[in-house]
Design an enzyme around this catalytic site. Structure first.
Site, PDB file in Angstrom:
ATOM      1  CG  HIS A  62      80.574 -21.408  46.081  1.00 61.60           C
ATOM      2  ND1 HIS A  62      80.658 -20.999  47.403  1.00 61.60           N
ATOM      3  CD2 HIS A  62      81.814 -21.196  45.560  1.00 61.60           C
ATOM      4  CE1 HIS A  62      81.893 -20.580  47.663  1.00 61.60           C
ATOM      5  NE2 HIS A  62      82.601 -20.701  46.559  1.00 61.60           N
ATOM      6  CE  LYS A  72      74.292 -23.196  47.866  1.00 60.25           C
ATOM      7  NZ  LYS A  72      75.504 -22.436  47.459  1.00 60.25           N
ATOM      8  CG  ASP A 170      85.456 -18.468  45.854  1.00 62.34           C
ATOM      9  OD1 ASP A 170      85.118 -19.622  45.543  1.00 62.34           O
ATOM     10  OD2 ASP A 170      85.008 -17.888  46.869  1.00 62.34           O
TER      11      ASP A 170
END
Length: 201
Positions: A62, A72, A170
């Site tokens: 992602h 992140k 995905d």
């Protein structure tokens, strides 16, 4: 804590120092100042997420559009995952390459993933719990994916292929080459310019 840059620029492994005693243990899982020293700018954290996954579950690859994308800070407070960072920034010296870190409830490492870098993990245990601190709120119109089984990237999953669990989102995502051809991927220059704008704040 110890902070080590991975082979993918702008990604870091963070290993906390644990302090055990007869009651249990204590450790710092996030240090604003130490991470700022390594990254070059403070993180403006805006959202926290948690996922719980069965063994073999794959989440990713992602990424989000730059700007602002999402940096992140990822930990695994329960169980274990193998966490991957994938350089999808077109023009990067490590474009198409990846690195990985074992996140678990023993060494209690974390990983920092800069904006524009692809992120993926596979759960190595049942009930593997992953928590993310991120620098922007979720925006589905700016979120994208790359197929984690793409042969050009060739992630080395430590679980047999027939035991992997993937979402249709995905597996339906494009491979790296297709994503690049369609203009979906961030560029190295755009990423560097965005990081520089954060450094100067």
């Amino acid at each position: 804590m110890q902070i080590r840059e991975l082979s993918i620029p702008d990604t870091y492994e963070i290993t906390p120092r644990q302090h055990p005693d007869d009651r249990g243990l204590f450790f710092e899982f996030y240090r604003f100042d130490r991470l700022e020293e390594a990254v070059g700018h403070p993180l403006d954290l805006k959202q926290g997420n948690t996922s719980v996954s069965r063994r073999g579950s794959v989440r990713g690859i992602h990424f989000a559009d730059i700007p602002p994308s999402q940096a992140k800070y990822v930990t695994a407070p329960h169980g274990a995952v193998l966490d991957f960072v994938i350089d999808i920034r077109v023009g990067s010296p490590t474009y198409g390459q990846w690195d990985s870190v074992l996140l678990d409830d023993k060494d209690r490492r974390a990983i920092y993933v800069a904006e524009g870098v692809g992120h993926c993990f596979v759960a190595l245990t049942d009930d593997a719990t992953v928590s993310y601190l991120v620098t922007d709120v979720y925006n589905p119109t700016r979120e994208h994916g790359i197929n984690p089984l793409d042969r050009d990237i060739a992630l080395a999953f430590p679980i047999p292929a027939e035991e992997l669990l993937l979402s249709p989102k995905d597996t339906d995502a494009p491979g790296l080459a297709e994503a690049a051809e369609s203009g979906l991927l961030p560029s190295w220059d755009a990423a560097r310019a965005f990081y520089a704008s954060l450094d100067n704040k």
